[in-house]
Design a protein around this motif. Sequence first.
Motif, PDB file in Angstrom:
ATOM      1  N   GLN A  43       0.619  -1.515   0.083  1.00  9.58           N
ATOM      2  CA  GLN A  43       0.066   0.106  -0.010  1.00  9.58           C
ATOM      3  C   GLN A  43       0.882   1.247   0.005  1.00  9.58           C
ATOM      4  O   GLN A  43       0.389   2.277  -0.361  1.00  9.58           O
ATOM      5  CB  GLN A  43      -1.058   0.038   1.044  1.00  9.58           C
ATOM      6  CG  GLN A  43      -0.369   0.104   2.430  1.00  9.58           C
ATOM      7  CD  GLN A  43      -0.350  -1.210   3.186  1.00  9.58           C
ATOM      8  OE1 GLN A  43      -0.208  -2.194   2.362  1.00  9.58           O
ATOM      9  NE2 GLN A  43      -0.280  -1.483   4.589  1.00  9.58           N
ATOM     10  N   ASP A  44       2.212   1.173   0.291  1.00  7.82           N
ATOM     11  CA  ASP A  44       3.216   2.367   0.334  1.00  7.82           C
ATOM     12  C   ASP A  44       3.853   2.533  -1.016  1.00  7.82           C
ATOM     13  O   ASP A  44       4.453   3.542  -1.163  1.00  7.82           O
ATOM     14  CB  ASP A  44       4.040   2.213   1.392  1.00  7.82           C
ATOM     15  CG  ASP A  44       3.538   2.087   2.808  1.00  7.82           C
ATOM     16  OD1 ASP A  44       2.402   2.735   2.957  1.00  7.82           O
ATOM     17  OD2 ASP A  44       4.274   1.373   3.892  1.00  7.82           O
ATOM     18  N   MET A  45       3.547   1.462  -1.985  1.00  9.46           N
ATOM     19  CA  MET A  45       4.347   1.631  -3.187  1.00  9.46           C
ATOM     20  C   MET A  45       3.465   2.379  -4.134  1.00  9.46           C
ATOM     21  O   MET A  45       2.179   2.283  -4.199  1.00  9.46           O
ATOM     22  CB  MET A  45       4.512   0.262  -3.827  1.00  9.46           C
ATOM     23  CG  MET A  45       5.417  -0.426  -2.752  1.00  9.46           C
ATOM     24  SD  MET A  45       5.788  -2.305  -3.214  1.00  9.46           S
ATOM     25  CE  MET A  45       6.931  -1.906  -4.516  1.00  9.46           C
ATOM     26  N   THR A  46       4.230   3.052  -5.254  1.00 14.41           N
ATOM     27  CA  THR A  46       3.663   3.713  -6.187  1.00 14.41           C
ATOM     28  C   THR A  46       2.868   2.763  -7.316  1.00 14.41           C
ATOM     29  O   THR A  46       3.278   1.309  -7.390  1.00 14.41           O
ATOM     30  CB  THR A  46       4.462   4.704  -6.937  1.00 14.41           C
ATOM     31  OG1 THR A  46       5.437   3.776  -7.635  1.00 14.41           O
ATOM     32  CG2 THR A  46       5.078   5.449  -5.997  1.00 14.41           C
ATOM     33  N   GLU A  47       2.137   3.066  -8.285  1.00 15.06           N
ATOM     34  CA  GLU A  47       1.609   2.097  -8.901  1.00 15.06           C
ATOM     35  C   GLU A  47       2.761   1.541 -10.219  1.00 15.06           C
ATOM     36  O   GLU A  47       2.705   0.332 -10.400  1.00 15.06           O
ATOM     37  CB  GLU A  47       0.543   2.883  -9.853  1.00 15.06           C
ATOM     38  CG  GLU A  47      -0.282   1.962 -11.006  1.00 15.06           C
ATOM     39  CD  GLU A  47      -1.449   2.754 -11.793  1.00 15.06           C
ATOM     40  OE1 GLU A  47      -2.129   1.982 -12.516  1.00 15.06           O
ATOM     41  OE2 GLU A  47      -1.705   3.825 -11.546  1.00 15.06           O
ATOM     42  N   LYS A  48       3.680   2.550 -10.381  1.00 14.55           N
ATOM     43  CA  LYS A  48       4.684   2.011 -11.067  1.00 14.55           C
ATOM     44  C   LYS A  48       5.408   0.924 -10.504  1.00 14.55           C
ATOM     45  O   LYS A  48       5.874  -0.185 -11.134  1.00 14.55           O
ATOM     46  CB  LYS A  48       5.729   3.324 -11.426  1.00 14.55           C
ATOM     47  CG  LYS A  48       6.737   2.925 -12.345  1.00 14.55           C
ATOM     48  CD  LYS A  48       7.412   3.989 -12.700  1.00 14.55           C
ATOM     49  CE  LYS A  48       8.969   3.766 -13.711  1.00 14.55           C
ATOM     50  NZ  LYS A  48       9.634   4.836 -13.887  1.00 14.55           N
ATOM     51  N   GLU A  49       5.871   1.342  -9.274  1.00 15.57           N
ATOM     52  CA  GLU A  49       6.452   0.140  -8.519  1.00 15.57           C
ATOM     53  C   GLU A  49       6.008  -0.891  -8.392  1.00 15.57           C
ATOM     54  O   GLU A  49       6.400  -2.288  -8.704  1.00 15.57           O
ATOM     55  CB  GLU A  49       6.825   0.759  -6.980  1.00 15.57           C
ATOM     56  CG  GLU A  49       7.918   1.779  -7.067  1.00 15.57           C
ATOM     57  CD  GLU A  49       8.052   2.372  -5.591  1.00 15.57           C
ATOM     58  OE1 GLU A  49       9.200   2.529  -5.252  1.00 15.57           O
ATOM     59  OE2 GLU A  49       6.976   2.559  -4.820  1.00 15.57           O
ATOM     60  N   LEU A  50       4.432  -0.988  -8.353  1.00 16.05           N
ATOM     61  CA  LEU A  50       3.825  -2.173  -8.330  1.00 16.05           C
ATOM     62  C   LEU A  50       3.767  -3.085  -9.715  1.00 16.05           C
ATOM     63  O   LEU A  50       3.662  -4.253  -9.631  1.00 16.05           O
ATOM     64  CB  LEU A  50       2.070  -2.060  -7.779  1.00 16.05           C
ATOM     65  CG  LEU A  50       2.170  -1.505  -6.405  1.00 16.05           C
ATOM     66  CD1 LEU A  50       0.398  -0.907  -6.032  1.00 16.05           C
ATOM     67  CD2 LEU A  50       2.231  -2.888  -5.404  1.00 16.05           C
ATOM     68  N   LEU A  51       3.494  -2.223 -10.803  1.00 12.15           N
ATOM     69  CA  LEU A  51       3.554  -2.770 -11.938  1.00 12.15           C
ATOM     70  C   LEU A  51       5.121  -3.530 -12.268  1.00 12.15           C
ATOM     71  O   LEU A  51       5.009  -4.665 -12.788  1.00 12.15           O
ATOM     72  CB  LEU A  51       3.218  -1.891 -13.140  1.00 12.15           C
ATOM     73  CG  LEU A  51       1.875  -1.465 -13.200  1.00 12.15           C
ATOM     74  CD1 LEU A  51       1.505  -0.207 -14.059  1.00 12.15           C
ATOM     75  CD2 LEU A  51       0.812  -2.564 -13.369  1.00 12.15           C
ATOM     76  N   LYS A  52       6.166  -2.926 -11.749  1.00 15.32           N
ATOM     77  CA  LYS A  52       7.522  -3.432 -12.056  1.00 15.32           C
ATOM     78  C   LYS A  52       7.485  -4.627 -11.413  1.00 15.32           C
ATOM     79  O   LYS A  52       8.102  -5.762 -11.766  1.00 15.32           O
ATOM     80  CB  LYS A  52       8.251  -2.433 -11.630  1.00 15.32           C
ATOM     81  CG  LYS A  52       9.686  -2.917 -11.827  1.00 15.32           C
ATOM     82  CD  LYS A  52      11.060  -2.056 -11.292  1.00 15.32           C
ATOM     83  CE  LYS A  52      12.211  -2.547 -11.448  1.00 15.32           C
ATOM     84  NZ  LYS A  52      12.489  -3.937 -11.323  1.00 15.32           N
ATOM     85  N   MET A  53       7.084  -4.764 -10.085  1.00 14.14           N
ATOM     86  CA  MET A  53       6.891  -5.988  -9.159  1.00 14.14           C
ATOM     87  C   MET A  53       6.281  -7.073 -10.037  1.00 14.14           C
ATOM     88  O   MET A  53       6.822  -8.241 -10.100  1.00 14.14           O
ATOM     89  CB  MET A  53       6.486  -5.697  -7.848  1.00 14.14           C
ATOM     90  CG  MET A  53       7.009  -6.549  -6.767  1.00 14.14           C
ATOM     91  SD  MET A  53       6.604  -5.833  -5.033  1.00 14.14           S
ATOM     92  CE  MET A  53       5.059  -6.457  -5.054  1.00 14.14           C
ATOM     93  N   GLU A  54       4.970  -6.781 -10.469  1.00 16.22           N
ATOM     94  CA  GLU A  54       4.203  -7.744 -11.107  1.00 16.22           C
ATOM     95  C   GLU A  54       5.116  -8.329 -12.298  1.00 16.22           C
ATOM     96  O   GLU A  54       5.364  -9.544 -12.486  1.00 16.22           O
ATOM     97  CB  GLU A  54       2.972  -7.301 -11.349  1.00 16.22           C
ATOM     98  CG  GLU A  54       1.972  -8.085 -12.034  1.00 16.22           C
ATOM     99  CD  GLU A  54       0.564  -7.681 -12.231  1.00 16.22           C
ATOM    100  OE1 GLU A  54      -0.160  -8.261 -13.031  1.00 16.22           O
ATOM    101  OE2 GLU A  54       0.072  -6.331 -11.946  1.00 16.22           O
ATOM    102  N   LEU A  55       5.554  -7.270 -13.067  1.00 14.46           N
ATOM    103  CA  LEU A  55       6.329  -7.939 -14.406  1.00 14.46           C
ATOM    104  C   LEU A  55       7.625  -8.750 -14.092  1.00 14.46           C
ATOM    105  O   LEU A  55       7.742  -9.729 -14.739  1.00 14.46           O
ATOM    106  CB  LEU A  55       6.613  -6.529 -15.006  1.00 14.46           C
ATOM    107  CG  LEU A  55       7.566  -6.696 -16.336  1.00 14.46           C
ATOM    108  CD1 LEU A  55       6.718  -7.269 -17.444  1.00 14.46           C
ATOM    109  CD2 LEU A  55       8.049  -5.472 -16.909  1.00 14.46           C
ATOM    110  N   ASP A  56       8.113  -8.203 -12.795  1.00 14.11           N
ATOM    111  CA  ASP A  56       9.484  -9.055 -12.518  1.00 14.11           C
ATOM    112  C   ASP A  56       8.852 -10.782 -12.003  1.00 14.11           C
ATOM    113  O   ASP A  56       9.677 -11.665 -12.392  1.00 14.11           O
ATOM    114  CB  ASP A  56      10.179  -8.541 -11.204  1.00 14.11           C
ATOM    115  CG  ASP A  56      10.944  -7.391 -11.621  1.00 14.11           C
ATOM    116  OD1 ASP A  56      11.110  -6.978 -12.830  1.00 14.11           O
ATOM    117  OD2 ASP A  56      11.397  -6.668 -10.793  1.00 14.11           O
ATOM    118  N   GLN A  57       7.865 -10.634 -11.531  1.00 15.39           N
ATOM    119  CA  GLN A  57       7.146 -11.978 -11.077  1.00 15.39           C
ATOM    120  C   GLN A  57       6.702 -12.774 -12.419  1.00 15.39           C
ATOM    121  O   GLN A  57       7.124 -13.927 -12.454  1.00 15.39           O
ATOM    122  CB  GLN A  57       6.041 -11.795 -10.185  1.00 15.39           C
ATOM    123  CG  GLN A  57       5.376 -13.080  -9.633  1.00 15.39           C
ATOM    124  CD  GLN A  57       6.354 -13.801  -8.777  1.00 15.39           C
ATOM    125  OE1 GLN A  57       7.128 -13.402  -8.064  1.00 15.39           O
ATOM    126  NE2 GLN A  57       6.269 -15.373  -8.931  1.00 15.39           N
TER     127      GLN A  57
END
Length: 71
Positions: free
Chosen positions: A5-19
């Motif tokens: 919840q503390d992460m930006t949308e861009k950070e969340l999308l990057k995390m999802e992409l890495d996964q």
Amino acid sequence: GRMAQDMTEKELLKMELDQLKKEVKNERQMISKTGKEIKEYIESMAGEDPLLKGIPEDKNPFKEKGGCTIS
């Protein structure tokens, strides 16, 4: 790491992409094949499964040490 919840949308999308990059390397098989293999494995191990055959009282670390009576 930070909470989601503390992460930006861009950070969340990057995390999802890495996964997804990790997951795409996984070998995939048909469930019609693997399901049968899983069933056979479970059936072959059933004799050793303590959830199915139970645990002898003398080897059970969780057995009740003493009783409780309510009068």
